[in-house]
Design an enzyme around this catalytic site. Structure first.
Site, PDB file in Angstrom:
ATOM      1  N   GLY A   1      38.455  32.790  42.684  1.00 38.36           N
ATOM      2  CA  GLY A   1      39.449  33.664  42.063  1.00 38.36           C
ATOM      3  C   GLY A   1      40.711  33.750  42.908  1.00 38.36           C
ATOM      4  N   GLY A   2      41.031  32.671  43.625  1.00 39.20           N
ATOM      5  CA  GLY A   2      42.148  32.698  44.579  1.00 39.20           C
ATOM      6  C   GLY A   2      43.520  32.487  43.972  1.00 39.20           C
ATOM      7  N   GLY A   3      43.590  32.256  42.659  1.00 44.40           N
ATOM      8  CA  GLY A   3      44.883  31.965  42.045  1.00 44.40           C
ATOM      9  C   GLY A   3      45.682  33.184  41.645  1.00 44.40           C
TER      10      GLY A   3
ATOM     11  N   GLY B   1      46.092  37.831  41.762  1.00 41.42           N
ATOM     12  CA  GLY B   1      45.767  39.157  42.295  1.00 41.42           C
ATOM     13  C   GLY B   1      45.450  39.204  43.780  1.00 41.42           C
TER      14      GLY B   1
ATOM     15  NE  ARG C   1      37.269  32.266  33.962  1.00 43.36           N
ATOM     16  CZ  ARG C   1      37.278  33.376  33.241  1.00 43.36           C
ATOM     17  NH1 ARG C   1      36.378  33.548  32.294  1.00 43.36           N
ATOM     18  NH2 ARG C   1      38.154  34.322  33.448  1.00 43.36           N
TER      19      ARG C   1
ATOM     20  NE  ARG D   1      31.127  32.251  33.569  1.00 44.23           N
ATOM     21  CZ  ARG D   1      31.826  32.486  32.462  1.00 44.23           C
ATOM     22  NH1 ARG D   1      31.449  33.469  31.659  1.00 44.23           N
ATOM     23  NH2 ARG D   1      32.885  31.784  32.155  1.00 44.23           N
TER      24      ARG D   1
ATOM     25  CE1 TYR E   1      32.130  49.086  39.763  1.00 46.33           C
ATOM     26  CE2 TYR E   1      34.232  50.242  39.748  1.00 46.33           C
ATOM     27  CZ  TYR E   1      33.458  49.131  39.416  1.00 46.33           C
ATOM     28  OH  TYR E   1      34.026  48.079  38.745  1.00 46.33           O
TER      29      TYR E   1
ATOM     30  CE  LYS F   1      33.056  43.493  41.897  1.00 46.56           C
ATOM     31  NZ  LYS F   1      33.746  42.413  42.622  1.00 46.56           N
TER      32      LYS F   1
ATOM     33  N   GLY G   1      39.470  50.342  47.000  1.00 47.02           N
ATOM     34  CA  GLY G   1      39.814  51.326  45.975  1.00 47.02           C
ATOM     35  C   GLY G   1      40.864  50.690  45.081  1.00 47.02           C
TER      36      GLY G   1
HETATM   37  C1  HXC Z   1      33.837  45.145  24.909  1.00 48.04           C
HETATM   38  C2  HXC Z   1      34.178  42.892  25.349  1.00 48.04           C
HETATM   39  C3  HXC Z   1      35.476  43.166  25.870  1.00 48.04           C
HETATM   40  C4  HXC Z   1      35.915  44.540  25.884  1.00 48.04           C
HETATM   41  C5  HXC Z   1      35.118  41.031  26.012  1.00 48.04           C
HETATM   42  N1  HXC Z   1      34.023  41.559  25.460  1.00 48.04           N
HETATM   43  N2  HXC Z   1      36.022  41.990  26.280  1.00 48.04           N
HETATM   44  N3  HXC Z   1      33.383  43.865  24.880  1.00 48.04           N
HETATM   45  N4  HXC Z   1      35.056  45.479  25.385  1.00 48.04           N
HETATM   46  N5  HXC Z   1      37.097  44.889  26.356  1.00 48.04           N
HETATM   47  C6  HXC Z   1      32.816  40.834  25.000  1.00 48.04           C
HETATM   48  C7  HXC Z   1      33.165  39.808  23.937  1.00 48.04           C
HETATM   49  O1  HXC Z   1      33.239  40.407  22.660  1.00 48.04           O
HETATM   50  C8  HXC Z   1      31.981  38.849  24.064  1.00 48.04           C
HETATM   51  O2  HXC Z   1      30.798  39.344  23.462  1.00 48.04           O
HETATM   52  C9  HXC Z   1      31.699  38.850  25.553  1.00 48.04           C
HETATM   53  O3  HXC Z   1      32.277  40.057  26.068  1.00 48.04           O
HETATM   54  C10 HXC Z   1      32.365  37.659  26.248  1.00 48.04           C
HETATM   55  O4  HXC Z   1      33.755  37.708  25.985  1.00 48.04           O
HETATM   56  P1  HXC Z   1      34.718  36.433  26.115  1.00 48.04           P
HETATM   57  O5  HXC Z   1      36.113  36.889  25.807  1.00 48.04           O
HETATM   58  O6  HXC Z   1      34.168  35.290  25.345  1.00 48.04           O
HETATM   59  O7  HXC Z   1      34.533  36.079  27.680  1.00 48.04           O
HETATM   60  P2  HXC Z   1      35.462  35.219  28.629  1.00 48.04           P
HETATM   61  O8  HXC Z   1      36.526  34.487  27.858  1.00 48.04           O
HETATM   62  O9  HXC Z   1      34.547  34.463  29.529  1.00 48.04           O
HETATM   63  O10 HXC Z   1      36.263  36.331  29.495  1.00 48.04           O
HETATM   64  C11 HXC Z   1      35.570  37.120  30.451  1.00 48.04           C
HETATM   65  C12 HXC Z   1      36.131  38.556  30.529  1.00 48.04           C
HETATM   66  C13 HXC Z   1      37.673  38.543  30.724  1.00 48.04           C
HETATM   67  C14 HXC Z   1      35.412  39.259  31.660  1.00 48.04           C
HETATM   68  C15 HXC Z   1      35.799  39.246  29.210  1.00 48.04           C
HETATM   69  O11 HXC Z   1      38.152  39.892  30.783  1.00 48.04           O
HETATM   70  C16 HXC Z   1      38.075  37.816  31.995  1.00 48.04           C
HETATM   71  O12 HXC Z   1      38.300  36.585  31.938  1.00 48.04           O
HETATM   72  N6  HXC Z   1      38.190  38.540  33.142  1.00 48.04           N
HETATM   73  C17 HXC Z   1      38.486  37.934  34.446  1.00 48.04           C
HETATM   74  C18 HXC Z   1      39.411  38.770  35.278  1.00 48.04           C
HETATM   75  C19 HXC Z   1      39.071  40.237  35.447  1.00 48.04           C
HETATM   76  O13 HXC Z   1      38.300  40.799  34.630  1.00 48.04           O
HETATM   77  N7  HXC Z   1      39.665  40.886  36.456  1.00 48.04           N
HETATM   78  C20 HXC Z   1      39.457  42.307  36.730  1.00 48.04           C
HETATM   79  C21 HXC Z   1      38.637  42.490  37.914  1.00 48.04           C
HETATM   80  S1  HXC Z   1      38.761  44.157  38.480  1.00 48.04           S
HETATM   81  P3  HXC Z   1      30.328  38.920  21.969  1.00 48.04           P
HETATM   82  O14 HXC Z   1      28.997  39.595  21.793  1.00 48.04           O
HETATM   83  O15 HXC Z   1      31.393  39.430  21.037  1.00 48.04           O
HETATM   84  O16 HXC Z   1      30.236  37.409  21.971  1.00 48.04           O
HETATM   85  C22 HXC Z   1      37.281  44.660  39.127  1.00 48.04           C
HETATM   86  C23 HXC Z   1      37.087  45.981  39.846  1.00 48.04           C
HETATM   87  C24 HXC Z   1      38.293  46.874  39.804  1.00 48.04           C
HETATM   88  O17 HXC Z   1      36.355  43.979  39.070  1.00 48.04           O
HETATM   89  C25 HXC Z   1      38.033  48.286  40.335  1.00 48.04           C
HETATM   90  C26 HXC Z   1      39.376  49.068  40.268  1.00 48.04           C
HETATM   91  C27 HXC Z   1      39.380  50.348  41.006  1.00 48.04           C
HETATM   92  P1  NAP Z   2      42.046  39.285  39.083  1.00 45.54           P
HETATM   93  O1  NAP Z   2      43.432  38.871  39.497  1.00 45.54           O
HETATM   94  O2  NAP Z   2      41.752  39.336  37.627  1.00 45.54           O
HETATM   95  O3  NAP Z   2      41.017  38.355  39.835  1.00 45.54           O
HETATM   96  C1  NAP Z   2      39.818  37.876  39.302  1.00 45.54           C
HETATM   97  C2  NAP Z   2      39.772  36.377  39.506  1.00 45.54           C
HETATM   98  O4  NAP Z   2      38.469  35.896  39.177  1.00 45.54           O
HETATM   99  C3  NAP Z   2      40.774  35.601  38.655  1.00 45.54           C
HETATM  100  O5  NAP Z   2      41.543  34.771  39.479  1.00 45.54           O
HETATM  101  C4  NAP Z   2      39.897  34.755  37.713  1.00 45.54           C
HETATM  102  O6  NAP Z   2      40.495  33.480  37.480  1.00 45.54           O
HETATM  103  C5  NAP Z   2      38.612  34.651  38.536  1.00 45.54           C
HETATM  104  N1  NAP Z   2      37.437  34.401  37.695  1.00 45.54           N
HETATM  105  C6  NAP Z   2      36.991  35.126  36.634  1.00 45.54           C
HETATM  106  N2  NAP Z   2      35.907  34.564  36.099  1.00 45.54           N
HETATM  107  C7  NAP Z   2      35.632  33.472  36.842  1.00 45.54           C
HETATM  108  C8  NAP Z   2      34.620  32.476  36.795  1.00 45.54           C
HETATM  109  N3  NAP Z   2      33.669  32.504  35.865  1.00 45.54           N
HETATM  110  N4  NAP Z   2      34.637  31.494  37.734  1.00 45.54           N
HETATM  111  C9  NAP Z   2      35.597  31.461  38.685  1.00 45.54           C
HETATM  112  N5  NAP Z   2      36.575  32.367  38.779  1.00 45.54           N
HETATM  113  C10 NAP Z   2      36.597  33.367  37.868  1.00 45.54           C
HETATM  114  O7  NAP Z   2      41.720  40.746  39.640  1.00 45.54           O
HETATM  115  P2  NAP Z   2      41.802  41.374  41.121  1.00 45.54           P
HETATM  116  O8  NAP Z   2      42.154  42.794  40.939  1.00 45.54           O
HETATM  117  O9  NAP Z   2      42.620  40.524  42.014  1.00 45.54           O
HETATM  118  O10 NAP Z   2      40.264  41.298  41.586  1.00 45.54           O
HETATM  119  C11 NAP Z   2      39.854  40.532  42.709  1.00 45.54           C
HETATM  120  C12 NAP Z   2      38.580  41.120  43.289  1.00 45.54           C
HETATM  121  O11 NAP Z   2      38.821  42.432  43.770  1.00 45.54           O
HETATM  122  C13 NAP Z   2      37.435  41.244  42.283  1.00 45.54           C
HETATM  123  O12 NAP Z   2      36.208  40.955  42.932  1.00 45.54           O
HETATM  124  C14 NAP Z   2      37.473  42.705  41.910  1.00 45.54           C
HETATM  125  O13 NAP Z   2      36.229  43.176  41.454  1.00 45.54           O
HETATM  126  C15 NAP Z   2      37.845  43.298  43.249  1.00 45.54           C
HETATM  127  N6  NAP Z   2      38.404  44.654  43.182  1.00 45.54           N
HETATM  128  C16 NAP Z   2      39.657  44.851  42.724  1.00 45.54           C
HETATM  129  C17 NAP Z   2      40.177  46.124  42.733  1.00 45.54           C
HETATM  130  C18 NAP Z   2      41.588  46.412  42.276  1.00 45.54           C
HETATM  131  O14 NAP Z   2      41.988  47.566  42.271  1.00 45.54           O
HETATM  132  N7  NAP Z   2      42.375  45.409  41.931  1.00 45.54           N
HETATM  133  C19 NAP Z   2      39.398  47.188  43.193  1.00 45.54           C
HETATM  134  C20 NAP Z   2      38.100  46.957  43.637  1.00 45.54           C
HETATM  135  C21 NAP Z   2      37.615  45.671  43.648  1.00 45.54           C
HETATM  136  P3  NAP Z   2      40.292  32.614  36.125  1.00 45.54           P
HETATM  137  O15 NAP Z   2      40.574  33.524  34.999  1.00 45.54           O
HETATM  138  O16 NAP Z   2      41.242  31.459  36.298  1.00 45.54           O
HETATM  139  O17 NAP Z   2      38.859  32.133  36.172  1.00 45.54           O
END
Ligand code: HXC
Ligand code: NAP
Length: 293
Positions: free
Chosen positions: A26-28, A30, A51, A80, A160, A175, A202
């Protein structure tokens, strides 16, 4: 001396990571991008993977320019998929001659009442976060052990991970698993010279997290800094400073630790009487009078 704000200043000495090869999942984007930037500035070779190859390549080009360090390589890998993780490892070793650090940073997350989730929605988060982290950990660990080479694992969890959280249940469960793996392997693999640690951040604003955790109309009603006793969110350089220390040899005696970097946020939510912060001085006068009566 830099005139940048203290939160935005680099901490470690120049070349602190010279010669180290670091893989950041996920190095590209945030926080992964922010940590990669600082690792490059400190002289490391960094492989960024996720990805979306176009995103990774754009980041790599920009970071070469920004840091003056050309040793950043973009490799497509869905964490994955174990075969893709093995290919990432091979590409890293064939390019840089070895690998010293695995930073499990890739994640997926979104807010939702749990009863609204499909089983696939639960799967997708657990697969990226927990399975992705154990796939990488297993592949890299096996190689370090076979080659009799030391290694360092740094896992990005959340506050959390320890206490759980409503409305992000798949992420909290995944997590928590990563945190348990961190602590378990810190003991089991220490004999091979492999350290395992974690950071629990946080709120640090990123496009990826904010778009999924604070979407409108929530964003206009909920201030992510409000529950932080320091009344601000984190700056990316603050996280990068901690991560650089934890992957460097300066932290060689740190093993099995989870370092919280949240301005005191989770403790604020935990303390029974913390809400009394809302009381005014006049209210305290009144309460004291009543109690002493
Ligand atoms: C309910 C949802 C949903 C939503 C997707 N789904 N989004 N359900 N609410 N908002 C469901 C879909 O309907 C589908 O189920 C299944 O999840 C898979 O969805 P896809 O869109 O096909 O998945 P995919 O394209 O692989 O995308 C994965 C993703 C997406 C997780 C849904 O958001 C993503 O690519 N995220 C990567 C980056 C990210 O999330 N960064 C934030 C990290 S922050 P069905 O049954 O319909 O097939 C973090 C901690 C932060 O981790 C803490 C802050 C303090
Ligand atoms: P982000 O920019 O969305 O980073 C998530 C990264 O994960 C993206 O670069 C995404 O790239 C990659 N990723 C998602 N699915 C993947 C897969 N299947 N294989 C490989 N890479 C995948 O969000 P962020 O806020 O920087 O989060 C970075 C980390 O910090 C995460 O572990 C998150 O839980 C943690 N965190 C963040 C916060 C916050 O406040 N931001 C707080 C607590 C913890 P692709 O879409 O190209 O795959």
């Amino acid at each position: 001396m830099s005139t940048a704000h203290p939160y935005a200043q680099p901490m470690l000495r120049d070349n602190a990571l010279q010669g180290k090869t670091i893989v950041v999942t996920g190095g590209g984007t945030g926080l992964g991008r922010a940590m990669t930037t600082y690792f490059l500035q400190l002289g490391a070779n960094v492989v960024i993977s996720s990805r979306k190859l176009e995103v990774l390549e754009k980041t790599a080009t920009e970071l070469r320019e920004q840091t003056g360090n050309a040793n950043v390589l973009a490799v497509q890998c869905d964490v994955r998929k174990y075969d893709e993780v093995e290919a990432l490892l091979e590409k890293t070793i064939s390019t840089y001659g070895g690998v010293d650090v695995l930073l499990n940073n890739a994640a997926g997350n979104f807010i939702s009442p749990t009863e609204r989730l499909s089983h696939k929605a639960f799967d997708v988060i657990v697969d990226i976060v927990l399975k992705g982290s154990y796939n990488c950990t297993l592949a890299f660990g096996k190689r370090w052990i076979a080659d009799k080479k030391p290694g360092t694992i740094l896992n990005i969890v959340t506050t959390y991970a320890s206490v759980g959280s409503a409305f992000v249940v798949p992420s909290a469960a995944a997590k928590a698993g990563v945190l348990a793996m961190t602590r378990s392997l810190a003991v089991e693999w220490a004999k091979y010279g492999i350290r395992s640690n974690a950071i629990a951040p946080g709120p640090f604003p990123t496009e990826g997290a904010w778009s999924r955790l604070f979407p409108e109309p929530l964003a206009s009603q909920l201030d992510p800094a409000a529950n932080v006793p320091l009344k601000r969110v984190g700056s990316h350089q603050e996280l990068a400073n901690l991560a650089a220390y934890m992957v460097s040899d300066f932290s060689a005696y740190m093993n099995g630790e989870v370092v919280t970097l949240d301005g005191g946020e989770w403790l604020n939510g935990a303390g029974e009487f913390n809400k009394l912060e809302l009381l005014t001085s006049e209210m305290w006068d009144q309460i004291e009078k009543t109690m002493r009566r």
